[in-house]
Scaffold this active site. Structure first.
Site, PDB file in Angstrom:
ATOM      1  N   ARG A   1      29.924  35.438  35.014  1.00  0.00           N
ATOM      2  CA  ARG A   1      30.821  35.321  36.175  1.00  0.00           C
ATOM      3  C   ARG A   1      30.655  36.512  37.127  1.00  0.00           C
ATOM      4  NH1 ARG A   1      34.305  38.193  39.049  1.00  0.00           N
ATOM      5  NH2 ARG A   1      35.071  39.155  37.137  1.00  0.00           N
ATOM      6  N   ASP A   2      31.074  37.694  36.702  1.00  0.00           N
ATOM      7  CA  ASP A   2      31.032  38.842  37.620  1.00  0.00           C
ATOM      8  C   ASP A   2      29.576  39.135  38.000  1.00  0.00           C
ATOM      9  OD1 ASP A   2      31.573  41.215  39.031  1.00  0.00           O
ATOM     10  OD2 ASP A   2      33.031  41.904  37.573  1.00  0.00           O
TER      11      ASP A   2
ATOM     12  N   HIS B   1      37.892  47.529  32.913  1.00  0.00           N
ATOM     13  CA  HIS B   1      36.816  46.757  33.575  1.00  0.00           C
ATOM     14  C   HIS B   1      36.157  47.713  34.570  1.00  0.00           C
ATOM     15  CE1 HIS B   1      35.448  42.873  35.719  1.00  0.00           C
ATOM     16  NE2 HIS B   1      35.192  43.812  36.607  1.00  0.00           N
TER      17      HIS B   1
ATOM     18  N   ASN C   1      28.846  45.768  36.526  1.00  0.00           N
ATOM     19  CA  ASN C   1      29.713  46.316  35.481  1.00  0.00           C
ATOM     20  C   ASN C   1      28.855  47.148  34.551  1.00  0.00           C
ATOM     21  OD1 ASN C   1      30.701  43.404  36.169  1.00  0.00           O
ATOM     22  ND2 ASN C   1      32.476  44.487  35.369  1.00  0.00           N
TER      23      ASN C   1
ATOM     24  N   HIS D   1      33.002  49.124  36.792  1.00  0.00           N
ATOM     25  CA  HIS D   1      31.681  49.014  37.424  1.00  0.00           C
ATOM     26  C   HIS D   1      31.038  50.401  37.369  1.00  0.00           C
ATOM     27  CE1 HIS D   1      31.787  44.834  39.035  1.00  0.00           C
ATOM     28  NE2 HIS D   1      33.065  44.987  38.699  1.00  0.00           N
TER      29      HIS D   1
ATOM     30  N   CYS E   1      30.805  42.486  43.453  1.00  0.00           N
ATOM     31  CA  CYS E   1      31.731  41.546  44.075  1.00  0.00           C
ATOM     32  C   CYS E   1      31.279  41.346  45.508  1.00  0.00           C
ATOM     33  CB  CYS E   1      33.149  42.104  44.027  1.00  0.00           C
ATOM     34  SG  CYS E   1      34.329  41.094  44.933  1.00  0.00           S
TER      35      CYS E   1
HETATM   36  P1  HMG Z   1      41.639  30.273  51.842  1.00  0.00           P
HETATM   37  O1  HMG Z   1      40.565  29.900  52.823  1.00  0.00           O
HETATM   38  O2  HMG Z   1      42.779  31.091  52.317  1.00  0.00           O
HETATM   39  O3  HMG Z   1      42.193  28.973  51.058  1.00  0.00           O
HETATM   40  O4  HMG Z   1      40.924  31.027  50.631  1.00  0.00           O
HETATM   41  P2  HMG Z   1      42.993  27.737  51.519  1.00  0.00           P
HETATM   42  O5  HMG Z   1      43.997  27.449  50.475  1.00  0.00           O
HETATM   43  O6  HMG Z   1      43.423  27.887  52.954  1.00  0.00           O
HETATM   44  O7  HMG Z   1      41.881  26.564  51.446  1.00  0.00           O
HETATM   45  C1  HMG Z   1      40.736  26.559  52.302  1.00  0.00           C
HETATM   46  C2  HMG Z   1      39.691  25.607  51.737  1.00  0.00           C
HETATM   47  O8  HMG Z   1      39.242  26.087  50.461  1.00  0.00           O
HETATM   48  C3  HMG Z   1      40.199  24.196  51.489  1.00  0.00           C
HETATM   49  O9  HMG Z   1      39.079  23.329  51.655  1.00  0.00           O
HETATM   50  C4  HMG Z   1      40.560  24.227  50.025  1.00  0.00           C
HETATM   51  O10 HMG Z   1      40.528  22.957  49.422  1.00  0.00           O
HETATM   52  C5  HMG Z   1      39.478  25.112  49.448  1.00  0.00           C
HETATM   53  P3  HMG Z   1      38.828  22.502  53.019  1.00  0.00           P
HETATM   54  O11 HMG Z   1      40.084  21.697  53.206  1.00  0.00           O
HETATM   55  O12 HMG Z   1      38.625  23.527  54.105  1.00  0.00           O
HETATM   56  O13 HMG Z   1      37.593  21.697  52.713  1.00  0.00           O
HETATM   57  N1  HMG Z   1      39.898  25.788  48.223  1.00  0.00           N
HETATM   58  C6  HMG Z   1      39.262  25.716  47.047  1.00  0.00           C
HETATM   59  N2  HMG Z   1      38.143  25.067  46.664  1.00  0.00           N
HETATM   60  C7  HMG Z   1      37.791  25.192  45.379  1.00  0.00           C
HETATM   61  N3  HMG Z   1      38.466  25.941  44.459  1.00  0.00           N
HETATM   62  C8  HMG Z   1      39.572  26.597  44.810  1.00  0.00           C
HETATM   63  C9  HMG Z   1      40.020  26.479  46.149  1.00  0.00           C
HETATM   64  N4  HMG Z   1      41.066  26.999  46.817  1.00  0.00           N
HETATM   65  C10 HMG Z   1      40.990  26.569  48.065  1.00  0.00           C
HETATM   66  N5  HMG Z   1      40.227  27.323  43.914  1.00  0.00           N
HETATM   67  C11 HMG Z   1      40.810  31.525  48.281  1.00  0.00           C
HETATM   68  C12 HMG Z   1      41.672  31.522  49.540  1.00  0.00           C
HETATM   69  C13 HMG Z   1      41.559  32.293  47.229  1.00  0.00           C
HETATM   70  C14 HMG Z   1      40.574  30.098  47.833  1.00  0.00           C
HETATM   71  C15 HMG Z   1      39.453  32.208  48.626  1.00  0.00           C
HETATM   72  O14 HMG Z   1      39.708  33.421  49.244  1.00  0.00           O
HETATM   73  C16 HMG Z   1      38.597  32.414  47.415  1.00  0.00           C
HETATM   74  O15 HMG Z   1      38.109  31.454  46.816  1.00  0.00           O
HETATM   75  N6  HMG Z   1      38.357  33.691  47.041  1.00  0.00           N
HETATM   76  C17 HMG Z   1      37.598  34.011  45.851  1.00  0.00           C
HETATM   77  C18 HMG Z   1      36.949  35.346  46.022  1.00  0.00           C
HETATM   78  C19 HMG Z   1      36.221  35.688  44.747  1.00  0.00           C
HETATM   79  O16 HMG Z   1      35.932  34.863  43.899  1.00  0.00           O
HETATM   80  N7  HMG Z   1      35.893  36.993  44.603  1.00  0.00           N
HETATM   81  C20 HMG Z   1      35.189  37.478  43.460  1.00  0.00           C
HETATM   82  C21 HMG Z   1      36.018  37.490  42.212  1.00  0.00           C
HETATM   83  S1  HMG Z   1      37.142  38.868  42.109  1.00  0.00           S
HETATM   84  C22 HMG Z   1      36.189  40.128  41.421  1.00  0.00           C
HETATM   85  O17 HMG Z   1      34.997  40.008  41.310  1.00  0.00           O
HETATM   86  C23 HMG Z   1      36.891  41.341  40.892  1.00  0.00           C
HETATM   87  C24 HMG Z   1      36.977  41.385  39.364  1.00  0.00           C
HETATM   88  O18 HMG Z   1      35.694  41.371  38.771  1.00  0.00           O
HETATM   89  C25 HMG Z   1      37.698  42.653  38.928  1.00  0.00           C
HETATM   90  C26 HMG Z   1      37.116  43.857  39.647  1.00  0.00           C
HETATM   91  O19 HMG Z   1      35.983  44.244  39.417  1.00  0.00           O
HETATM   92  O20 HMG Z   1      37.872  44.347  40.496  1.00  0.00           O
HETATM   93  C27 HMG Z   1      37.777  40.186  38.824  1.00  0.00           C
HETATM   94 MG    MG Z   2      34.386  43.118  38.582  1.00  0.00          MG
END
Ligand code: HMG
Ligand code: MG
Length: 302
Positions: free
Chosen positions: A15-16, A207, A249, A209, A240
């Site tokens: 995933r990450d 966690h 990581n 990096h 990310c």
């Molecule tokens: P948004 O644009 O504000 O969402 O994004 P929305 O609710 O307004 O929806 C917009 C569109 O997205 C719609 O589709 C929804 O259906 C769709 P449209 O009508 O335009 O065709 N949608 C989705 N589709 C699939 N799955 C979903 C989903 N939700 C909405 N779950 C949202 C808000 C949260 C969805 C967006 O910002 C997002 O997906 N962000 C994810 C970012 C991400 O994955 N970042 C990396 C992971 S975090 C990380 O790596 C850190 C970590 O490792 C810890 C660390 O190291 O810090 C965990």
């Molecule tokens: Mg991370």
């Protein structure tokens, strides 16, 4: 404090790690990586994210990957879920655990999940409730617990606030994440202490990096506090898309080498883990980002 005698590793590489790859990684390669990790004895695997494919196209195949894994009963498979839509995907996929991911930095919360910290908690609340009603455990990630790419240094009080809010909505475990790998041991300890004001030691993980090469030192500093659960990434994959410049990581191979050297059990076979890292690194056409893996591969090549 006595070091823990056993450590739980959650490999977040599929995933990450793979969320940050520029090139396309087919679902079958992701599935192959998960299989090799479980063959190596990894018991917790963060497989994928049910997020918007417009935001993170690399995770668009989440359902396919989850469906393609030959599951083992003794392995737990977790996935990221930012909202109810993500939770529905996670539920349909049969995930054992979900991860809601918030941040100790307002700017990062906006960039990563398009809402403020308080809005994120409102979004997570029904997800947590629905998951727990079905017996799915819930972890919370607190990103930017030490530093933020947009806001700079983050005070421990900010971590404490997010931990408190997560506790209030029923999140069972929190991961203190140094998203951009800027932390050093004392700063990481302060961030962990902040989370430990609201969570038991058994419900807090690290966690880290490795951007500045501090992640192993930070892991040892966390072990000294008794923290015994860590997210790590095979071959040091990771980053990310919303934290530019952050590297992977800490490599699972390096952490396992450290832990075994300290006499701490992980249940992981380091040689097989190196094979898993070599598999994905070969696919990505690069060398594993792990000193221990490099040393072992060099030794094998004789
Ligand atoms: P948004 O644009 O504000 O969402 O994004 P929305 O609710 O307004 O929806 C917009 C569109 O997205 C719609 O589709 C929804 O259906 C769709 P449209 O009508 O335009 O065709 N949608 C989705 N589709 C699939 N799955 C979903 C989903 N939700 C909405 N779950 C949202 C808000 C949260 C969805 C967006 O910002 C997002 O997906 N962000 C994810 C970012 C991400 O994955 N970042 C990396 C992971 S975090 C990380 O790596 C850190 C970590 O490792 C810890 C660390 O190291 O810090 C965990
Ligand atoms: Mg991370």
């Amino acid at each position: 404090m006595k070091l823990p005698s056993r450590v739980k590793i959650v490999d977040v590489g599929p995933r990450d790690g793979l969320q940050n790859e520029k090139g396309h990684v087919p679902a079958e390669v992701k599935i192959g990586l998960v299989h090799r990790l479980q063959d190596a004895g990894v018991k917790e695997i963060e497989v994928t994210s049910f997020v918007s494919p417009k935001w993170v196209p690399q995770m668009a195949d989440a359902a396919e990957v989850m469906a393609g894994i030959q599951r083992r009963p003794d392995v737990r498979y977790s996935v990221l879920t930012p909202n109810m839509k993500g939770f529905e995907g996670a539920l349909a996929s049969g995930a054992d655990e979900i991860v809601v991911f918030g941040a100790a930095s307002e700017a990062f919360s906006q960039r990563n999940i398009n809402c403020s910290i308080s809005e994120s908690i409102e979004r997570f609340a029904p997800v947590v409730e629905a998951a727990r009603a079905r017996g799915i455990t819930v972890r919370g990630a607190i990103s930017c617990s030490v530093g933020c790419p947009y806001e700079g240094e983050i005070a421990p009080e900010r971590v404490e606030l997010v931990a408190r809010l997560m506790k209030q909505i029923g999140v069972q475990h929190v991961g203190v994440a140094d998203t951009i790998g800027v932390g050093t041991p004392r700063k990481v300890q302060r961030a962990l202490e902040a989370a430990l004001r609201h969570y038991e030691l058994d419900a807090v993980s690290g966690h880290y990096h490795d951007t500045y090469g501090q992640a192993l030192a930070n892991t040892l500093a966390s072990l000294e506090m008794g923290v015994w659960q860590y997210d790590t990434s095979v071959a040091g994959l990771g980053g990310c898309p919303y934290a530019k410049g952050a590297t992977g990581n800490v490599a699972t191979e390096d952490v396992v080498y450290l832990l075994h050297g300290l006499g701490i059990e992980t249940g992981i076979d380091l040689d097989k883990l190196v094979d898993a890292g070599a598999f994905i690194s070969d696919f990505l056409q690069r060398k594993p980002n792990s000193r221990a893996a490099t040393a072992i591969l060099n030794k094998r090549a004789g």
